[in-house]
Write a protein that holds these residues in place. Structure first.
Motif, PDB file in Angstrom:
ATOM      1  N   GLU A  71     -12.326   2.293  -5.036  1.00 43.18           N
ATOM      2  CA  GLU A  71     -12.570   3.372  -4.060  1.00 43.18           C
ATOM      3  C   GLU A  71     -14.033   3.492  -3.667  1.00 43.18           C
ATOM      4  OE1 GLU A  71     -10.529   3.512  -6.605  1.00 43.18           O
ATOM      5  OE2 GLU A  71      -8.699   4.609  -6.091  1.00 43.18           O
ATOM      6  N   THR A 107      -2.970  -7.650  -7.463  1.00 39.74           N
ATOM      7  CA  THR A 107      -4.060  -6.693  -7.665  1.00 39.74           C
ATOM      8  C   THR A 107      -3.513  -5.266  -7.670  1.00 39.74           C
ATOM      9  OG1 THR A 107      -4.400  -7.053  -5.299  1.00 39.74           O
ATOM     10  CG2 THR A 107      -6.033  -8.009  -6.775  1.00 39.74           C
ATOM     11  N   GLU A 157      -3.568   3.714 -10.231  1.00 42.71           N
ATOM     12  CA  GLU A 157      -3.339   5.090 -10.692  1.00 42.71           C
ATOM     13  C   GLU A 157      -1.842   5.352 -10.908  1.00 42.71           C
ATOM     14  OE1 GLU A 157      -5.830   6.583  -7.446  1.00 42.71           O
ATOM     15  OE2 GLU A 157      -6.970   7.711  -8.933  1.00 42.71           O
ATOM     16  N   LEU A 190     -15.508   6.447  -1.552  1.00 40.65           N
ATOM     17  CA  LEU A 190     -14.617   7.436  -2.156  1.00 40.65           C
ATOM     18  C   LEU A 190     -14.726   7.385  -3.674  1.00 40.65           C
ATOM     19  CD1 LEU A 190     -11.415   6.546  -0.084  1.00 40.65           C
ATOM     20  CD2 LEU A 190     -12.850   8.581   0.207  1.00 40.65           C
ATOM     21  N   ILE A 191     -14.085   8.339  -4.334  1.00 39.64           N
ATOM     22  CA  ILE A 191     -13.828   8.199  -5.762  1.00 39.64           C
ATOM     23  C   ILE A 191     -12.306   8.123  -5.908  1.00 39.64           C
ATOM     24  CG2 ILE A 191     -15.894   9.511  -6.368  1.00 39.64           C
ATOM     25  CD1 ILE A 191     -14.012  11.837  -7.216  1.00 39.64           C
ATOM     26  N   LYS A 211     -10.356 -12.731  13.270  1.00 36.08           N
ATOM     27  CA  LYS A 211      -9.356 -12.976  14.316  1.00 36.08           C
ATOM     28  C   LYS A 211     -10.043 -13.340  15.634  1.00 36.08           C
ATOM     29  CE  LYS A 211      -6.071 -10.183  11.873  1.00 36.08           C
ATOM     30  NZ  LYS A 211      -6.416  -9.047  11.028  1.00 36.08           N
ATOM     31  N   ALA A 214       0.846  -1.202   0.000  1.00 38.02           N
ATOM     32  CA  ALA A 214       0.000   0.000   0.000  1.00 38.02           C
ATOM     33  C   ALA A 214       0.879   1.250   0.000  1.00 38.02           C
ATOM     34  CB  ALA A 214      -0.923  -0.013   1.217  1.00 38.02           C
ATOM     35  N   LEU A 258     -15.198   2.121  -0.577  1.00 34.10           N
ATOM     36  CA  LEU A 258     -14.782   2.807   0.652  1.00 34.10           C
ATOM     37  C   LEU A 258     -15.455   4.174   0.746  1.00 34.10           C
ATOM     38  CD1 LEU A 258     -10.950   2.005   0.432  1.00 34.10           C
ATOM     39  CD2 LEU A 258     -12.663   0.832   1.825  1.00 34.10           C
ATOM     40  N   PHE A 296     -12.439  14.023  -3.861  1.00 34.12           N
ATOM     41  CA  PHE A 296     -11.877  12.895  -3.090  1.00 34.12           C
ATOM     42  C   PHE A 296     -11.640  13.326  -1.644  1.00 34.12           C
ATOM     43  CE2 PHE A 296      -8.009  10.985  -1.338  1.00 34.12           C
ATOM     44  CZ  PHE A 296      -8.346   9.637  -1.358  1.00 34.12           C
ATOM     45  N   PHE A 336     -14.498  -2.186   6.167  1.00 32.03           N
ATOM     46  CA  PHE A 336     -13.383  -2.898   5.519  1.00 32.03           C
ATOM     47  C   PHE A 336     -12.514  -3.576   6.582  1.00 32.03           C
ATOM     48  CE2 PHE A 336      -8.951  -3.072   4.111  1.00 32.03           C
ATOM     49  CZ  PHE A 336      -9.057  -3.678   2.867  1.00 32.03           C
ATOM     50  N   PHE A 337     -12.138  -2.819   7.590  1.00 30.90           N
ATOM     51  CA  PHE A 337     -11.269  -3.391   8.628  1.00 30.90           C
ATOM     52  C   PHE A 337     -12.054  -4.313   9.567  1.00 30.90           C
ATOM     53  CE2 PHE A 337      -8.625   0.340   7.425  1.00 30.90           C
ATOM     54  CZ  PHE A 337      -7.518  -0.383   7.007  1.00 30.90           C
ATOM     55  N   ALA A 389      -3.964   3.197  -1.924  1.00 33.00           N
ATOM     56  CA  ALA A 389      -3.520   4.064  -0.841  1.00 33.00           C
ATOM     57  C   ALA A 389      -3.489   3.232   0.439  1.00 33.00           C
ATOM     58  CB  ALA A 389      -4.500   5.218  -0.685  1.00 33.00           C
ATOM     59  N   ASP A 390      -2.705   3.671   1.400  1.00 31.87           N
ATOM     60  CA  ASP A 390      -2.679   2.976   2.690  1.00 31.87           C
ATOM     61  C   ASP A 390      -3.889   3.459   3.489  1.00 31.87           C
ATOM     62  OD1 ASP A 390      -2.263   2.011   5.218  1.00 31.87           O
ATOM     63  OD2 ASP A 390      -0.090   2.267   5.132  1.00 31.87           O
ATOM     64  N   ILE A 391      -4.888   2.592   3.591  1.00 30.82           N
ATOM     65  CA  ILE A 391      -6.150   3.025   4.201  1.00 30.82           C
ATOM     66  C   ILE A 391      -5.951   3.376   5.674  1.00 30.82           C
ATOM     67  CG2 ILE A 391      -8.605   2.442   4.492  1.00 30.82           C
ATOM     68  CD1 ILE A 391      -8.246   0.289   2.332  1.00 30.82           C
ATOM     69  N   THR A 392      -4.940   2.769   6.289  1.00 33.49           N
ATOM     70  CA  THR A 392      -4.703   3.079   7.711  1.00 33.49           C
ATOM     71  C   THR A 392      -4.188   4.515   7.899  1.00 33.49           C
ATOM     72  OG1 THR A 392      -2.462   2.218   7.597  1.00 33.49           O
ATOM     73  CG2 THR A 392      -4.148   0.685   8.326  1.00 33.49           C
TER      74      THR A 392
HETATM   75  C1  3H9 Z   1      -7.182   4.576  -2.808  1.00 36.29           C
HETATM   76  O1  3H9 Z   1      -6.296   3.970  -3.323  1.00 36.29           O
HETATM   77  C2  3H9 Z   1      -7.412   6.027  -3.001  1.00 36.29           C
HETATM   78  C3  3H9 Z   1      -6.701   6.568  -4.210  1.00 36.29           C
HETATM   79  O2  3H9 Z   1      -7.564   6.607  -5.326  1.00 36.29           O
HETATM   80  C4  3H9 Z   1      -6.265   7.986  -4.015  1.00 36.29           C
HETATM   81  C5  3H9 Z   1      -5.210   8.208  -3.030  1.00 36.29           C
HETATM   82  C6  3H9 Z   1      -4.794   9.656  -2.944  1.00 36.29           C
HETATM   83  N1  3H9 Z   1      -4.227  -0.183   3.059  1.00 36.29           N
HETATM   84  O3  3H9 Z   1      -7.744  -8.310   2.292  1.00 36.29           O
HETATM   85  P1  3H9 Z   1      -6.605  -9.070   2.865  1.00 36.29           P
HETATM   86  C7  3H9 Z   1      -4.340  -5.055   4.692  1.00 36.29           C
HETATM   87  S1  3H9 Z   1      -8.284   3.826  -1.758  1.00 36.29           S
HETATM   88  C8  3H9 Z   1      -3.869  -0.702   4.247  1.00 36.29           C
HETATM   89  O4  3H9 Z   1      -6.874  -9.926   4.044  1.00 36.29           O
HETATM   90  P2  3H9 Z   1      -6.373 -10.556   0.396  1.00 36.29           P
HETATM   91  C9  3H9 Z   1      -5.567  -5.732   5.278  1.00 36.29           C
HETATM   92  O5  3H9 Z   1      -6.171  -4.927   6.249  1.00 36.29           O
HETATM   93  C10 3H9 Z   1      -7.637   2.201  -1.580  1.00 36.29           C
HETATM   94  N2  3H9 Z   1      -3.969  -2.009   4.551  1.00 36.29           N
HETATM   95  O6  3H9 Z   1      -5.846  -9.948   1.751  1.00 36.29           O
HETATM   96  C11 3H9 Z   1      -4.980  -7.002   5.839  1.00 36.29           C
HETATM   97  O7  3H9 Z   1      -4.384  -6.693   7.064  1.00 36.29           O
HETATM   98  P3  3H9 Z   1      -4.414  -7.740   8.258  1.00 36.29           P
HETATM   99  C12 3H9 Z   1      -7.997   1.379  -2.750  1.00 36.29           C
HETATM  100  C13 3H9 Z   1      -4.459  -2.813   3.618  1.00 36.29           C
HETATM  101  O8  3H9 Z   1      -5.226 -11.214  -0.228  1.00 36.29           O
HETATM  102  C14 3H9 Z   1      -3.885  -7.336   4.849  1.00 36.29           C
HETATM  103  O9  3H9 Z   1      -3.581  -6.113   4.158  1.00 36.29           O
HETATM  104  N3  3H9 Z   1      -7.556   0.034  -2.522  1.00 36.29           N
HETATM  105  C15 3H9 Z   1      -4.850  -2.340   2.363  1.00 36.29           C
HETATM  106  O10 3H9 Z   1      -7.634 -11.303   0.637  1.00 36.29           O
HETATM  107  C16 3H9 Z   1      -4.275  -8.371   3.830  1.00 36.29           C
HETATM  108  O11 3H9 Z   1      -5.486  -7.995   3.216  1.00 36.29           O
HETATM  109  C17 3H9 Z   1      -8.355  -0.854  -1.952  1.00 36.29           C
HETATM  110  O12 3H9 Z   1      -9.470  -0.574  -1.571  1.00 36.29           O
HETATM  111  C18 3H9 Z   1      -4.710  -0.965   2.103  1.00 36.29           C
HETATM  112  N4  3H9 Z   1      -5.059  -0.426   0.925  1.00 36.29           N
HETATM  113  O13 3H9 Z   1      -6.787  -9.306  -0.502  1.00 36.29           O
HETATM  114  C19 3H9 Z   1      -7.808  -2.242  -1.837  1.00 36.29           C
HETATM  115  N5  3H9 Z   1      -5.311  -3.380   1.623  1.00 36.29           N
HETATM  116  O14 3H9 Z   1      -3.695  -8.937   7.739  1.00 36.29           O
HETATM  117  C20 3H9 Z   1      -8.202  -2.850  -0.550  1.00 36.29           C
HETATM  118  C21 3H9 Z   1      -5.180  -4.465   2.398  1.00 36.29           C
HETATM  119  O15 3H9 Z   1      -3.732  -7.021   9.369  1.00 36.29           O
HETATM  120  N6  3H9 Z   1      -7.630  -4.142  -0.378  1.00 36.29           N
HETATM  121  N7  3H9 Z   1      -4.667  -4.137   3.595  1.00 36.29           N
HETATM  122  O16 3H9 Z   1      -5.881  -7.994   8.530  1.00 36.29           O
HETATM  123  C22 3H9 Z   1      -8.153  -5.280  -0.917  1.00 36.29           C
HETATM  124  O17 3H9 Z   1      -9.109  -5.239  -1.681  1.00 36.29           O
HETATM  125  C23 3H9 Z   1      -7.532  -6.587  -0.547  1.00 36.29           C
HETATM  126  O18 3H9 Z   1      -6.856  -6.394   0.651  1.00 36.29           O
HETATM  127  C24 3H9 Z   1      -6.541  -7.170  -1.581  1.00 36.29           C
HETATM  128  C25 3H9 Z   1      -5.836  -8.391  -0.955  1.00 36.29           C
HETATM  129  C26 3H9 Z   1      -7.335  -7.598  -2.807  1.00 36.29           C
HETATM  130  C27 3H9 Z   1      -5.498  -6.161  -1.959  1.00 36.29           C
END
Ligand code: 3H9
Length: 692
Positions: free
Chosen positions: A128, A101, A108, A133-134, A287, A28, A131, A263, A279-280, A66-69
């Protein structure tokens, strides 16, 4: 190899610089990742021997967004837009190499590179919207330039990732690399660019795919109308459409600026906070405090289901879909036949919608065995009992099952209310017993309440918890209590709904308040759908409730064309003046004065006691954390995700507000509203359920 920072390094190989990001779990876009990208491109630029740069990620995936945290916390430089500018304005071609992914901000990043290469298993997407968002780093401006506005909006509004093959066909990626050989493929691709003196292709400069939508606002209006129902109550989606329209109507930089502003505004919205919470929450639910990766689990290769009713059939489908053979046991051939025909019809309907091939339907049905012989359950690793709610019957079944099931088999009850410990006590192996409470329709609703009995072993619990995602469910571990988490809280709402109509609200008003809030249905429409006569019998009915009176009149819900509402042929509901008269007369006979009740009071009377019950559930340790309760309500009862679940909603309203209202109601209406000690404690400390 040179380390750029803690998460990035740089290697130069025959004129190609390879910037590798390694920030588990999903790369992220944390500050370090942003810095790594920036430094990588700068270093490559400064190195005269380098003619092209590849950006690749280590681990399971390219940057997943993005790092959602980090959302909601102060950001540190370098900021993403600056990093993207740096990549796009590099003087040497930059190639993004995608696997896993490439989502959100990660995709982007890839869109600002001059070229993209992916392995066939890679997926790209802009999730997005999920969440609240766009896309906020050019996604709404660049993607339509590559694929046109309609496809771009399909991607953005669905939030669903698309395959690398689609990406190749749409021109989003320029080449596919061999599976497992991404870095080599990307370097070879970069070398071919160097050899061909390929231009620095910037997506921002492309215009041809936008031309089709120029001067045609009706395209966007049609998309808006097509999505309005699905997005009822949500905020972000119309902004996404507007932003893509801006890509057509405005110069690129202005479009990006407006996208960013929208955004940022959404990022601060309660809806997006709620959706990020969910999401979280969904991930936290998996767990379990005293269970870890070391807890042993058992293989589940064959499942038995007792009962071929609606629940039993739906439960069986989950396993059949996941490739696990199922044996259903019934007591009569008619019941078996009816059950199997419902399963078959369900699958065929899915096939008609194009979501399954007939071959897949056959394969799934092929995994199903039907029998009247209870002993057939001896083969099963997991047996789920799904008969109607009678403790006596369940005890009998578990006693019998104890004699038949193989040693070590997991024995589960799908009870929605009853005491799992009492059921377990009917066997000599209570450590192998637990509840698996599915929600109707069991093949659709994603929630599984996993009811941990007093004696349930860790291995059994860990096995079922690990099984849940394999059958497409979100498992939430709950303790034994009447109705567990979901139905225990629902009972509070039902009680108040019943009281409110006697005090002067109409069933339609109560239902409307809840659908306006975002729930799919109110309690009275729900009762009509389920059938008012579930658990009712003409012999014992004494006309002591509105339900008794309606059932006695033959108004037993949708299936009889009338219940709380009147129904037309298409099952459209219409409020019934007759029912309102019945309610008024009943209230008068009971000496209950009727009055006008505001929508606000209805909402508070229905929701706050649920929150209060949620607090008691936490206090008693029947749920591990407040966010688990939110997951139950979102996945099992259609609670609007943009309100984050009842406990998150309480936080957004303010615990003191909820508490004060409960006290006011307690004074007026009695002890049903007595506040939970935990609510009092958190409110006094200025705390919240999310942070408790
Ligand atoms: C964005 O990008 C905005 C931009 O347009 C603009 C920016 C300016 N951040 O789901 P999993 C953690 S919005 C932080 O179990 P999988 C998750 O919490 C973002 N942490 O695995 C978990 O932690 P834990 C757009 C994240 O293999 C661990 O990683 N992106 C993030 O089943 C494993 O995740 C998304 O919305 C994150 N972005 O699936 C993508 N993503 O082990 C969101 C994951 O402590 N993510 N974590 O519980 C996903 O859809 C899935 O996690 C992914 C992997 C498909 C990537």
């Amino acid at each position: 190899m040179t380390a750029l920072n803690a998460v990035a390094d740089l290697t130069v190989e025959d004129e190609v610089a390879i910037v590798t990001i390694n920030s588990p779990p999903v790369n992220a876009l944390s500050r370090d990742v942003r810095e790594g990208l920036m430094l990588g491109v700068e270093k490559a630029e400064a190195d005269a021997t380098v003619k092209a740069t590849v950006i690749v990620c280590a681990g399971r995936t390219f940057i997943a967004g993005a790092d959602i945290t980090e959302f909601g916390k102060p950001h540190a430089a370098p900021y993403l837009p600056d990093v993207l500018d740096r990549i796009e304005n590099a003087k040497k071609p930059v190639v993004a190499a995608l696997h896993g992914t490439a989502l959100g901000g990660g995709f982007e990043v890839a869109l600002t590179a001059h070229y993209r290469i992916a392995v066939p298993s890679a997926k790209c997407g802009l999730p997005e919207i999920k969440l609240g968002l766009i896309p906020g780093a050019g996604g709404t401006q660049r993607l339509p330039r590559l694929v046109g506005v309609e496809t771009a909006l399909e991607v953005i509004l669905s939030g669903t990732p698309f395959s690398a093959r689609d990406a190749k066909q749409w021109g989003v990626v320029d080449a596919l690399a061999e599976e497992g050989k991404l870095a080599e493929g990307a370097v070879a691709f970069a070398k071919s660019l160097i050899a061909a003196r390929a231009p620095l292709k910037k997506v921002r400069d492309r215009d041809e795919k936008l031309a089709a939508a120029r001067g045609k606002p009706e395209i966007f209006e049609a998309i808006r109308q097509a999505h309005a129902k699905k997005f009822r109550g949500f905020e972000a989606w119309e902004k996404a459409i507007l932003s893509v329209k801006n890509a057509v109507d405005l110069p690129f930089d202005e479009g990006v600026e407006r996208e960013r502003a929208m955004f940022m505004a959404l990022l601060g919205s309660t809806q997006s906070k709620a959706q990020r919470h969910v999401f979280f929450a969904e991930r936290a639910a998996a767990k379990i405090a005293d269970i870890g990766p070391d807890t042993p689990t058992k293989p589940i290769a064959r499942v038995g289901v007792i009962g071929a009713g609606t629940m039993g059939g739906g439960i069986a489908m989950n396993f059949l879909n996941a490739g696990i053979p199922v044996t259903i046991v019934e007591t009569s051939k008619e019941a078996l036949d009816r059950g199997v025909s419902i399963i078959q019809r369900n699958y065929e309907n899915t096939a008609k919608k194009g979501r399954l091939t007939m071959a897949e339907v056959e394969a799934r049905m092929g995994r199903l065995s039907l029998t009247l012989d209870f002993r057939a359950l001896a083969e099963a690793d997991l047996v789920i009992e799904a008969v109607y709610e009678s403790m006596d019957l369940k005890k009998l079944i578990f006693e019998k099952l104890d004699g038949v099931a193989k040693p070590g088999a997991i024995l589960a009850s799908n009870t929605s209310y009853l005491n799992v410990d009492a059921i377990a006590a009917a066997t000599k192996r209570p450590e192998d017993v637990l509840g698996m409470h599915f929600f109707s329709p069991a093949n659709v609703m994603r929630l599984l309440e996993i009811v941990r009995g007093e004696k349930t072993s860790k291995t059994v619990l860990a096995t079922v918890a690990a099984l849940a995602p394999k059958i497409g469910k979100v498992g939430v571990t709950v303790g034994v209590c009447y109705g567990f988490v979901g139905n225990r809280m629902l009972a509070e709402r039902q009680r108040e709904a019943g009281k409110l109509i006697l005090e002067g609200a109409t069933p339609a008003q109560v239902d409307r308040v809840l659908t306006d809030f975002g729930l799919p249905m109110g309690p009275f429409a729900m009762s009509d759908l389920a059938g008012l006569d579930i658990g009712w019998s003409a012999e014992t009915s004494k006309g002591e409730s509105i339900r008794d009176i309606l059932c006695e009149e033959g108004r037993r819900g949708q299936k009889t064309g009338a219940g709380f509402y009147d129904y037309d042929e298409q099952r459209n509901a219409k409020p019934s003046a007759h029912v309102e008269t019945i309610i008024r007369a009943f209230a008068a006979a009971k000496g209950i004065a009727q009055r006008d009740i505001t929508d606000a009071e209805i909402l508070e009377r229905l929701i706050y006691p649920m929150i209060n019950e949620g607090a008691k559930i936490l206090e008693e340790g029947k749920a591990q954390r407040a966010s688990d309760i939110d997951v139950v309500w979102i996945m099992g009862y259609g609670w609007p995700v943009y309100r984050g679940g009842p406990m998150f909603y309480a936080d957004t309203v303010g615990l003191n507000t909820v508490l004060d209202k409960l006290k006011e109601f307690q004074a007026k209406f009695g002890d049903d509203f007595r506040p939970a000690a935990l609510l009092e404690k958190l409110a006094a400390a200025g705390g919240s359920f999310s942070k408790a």
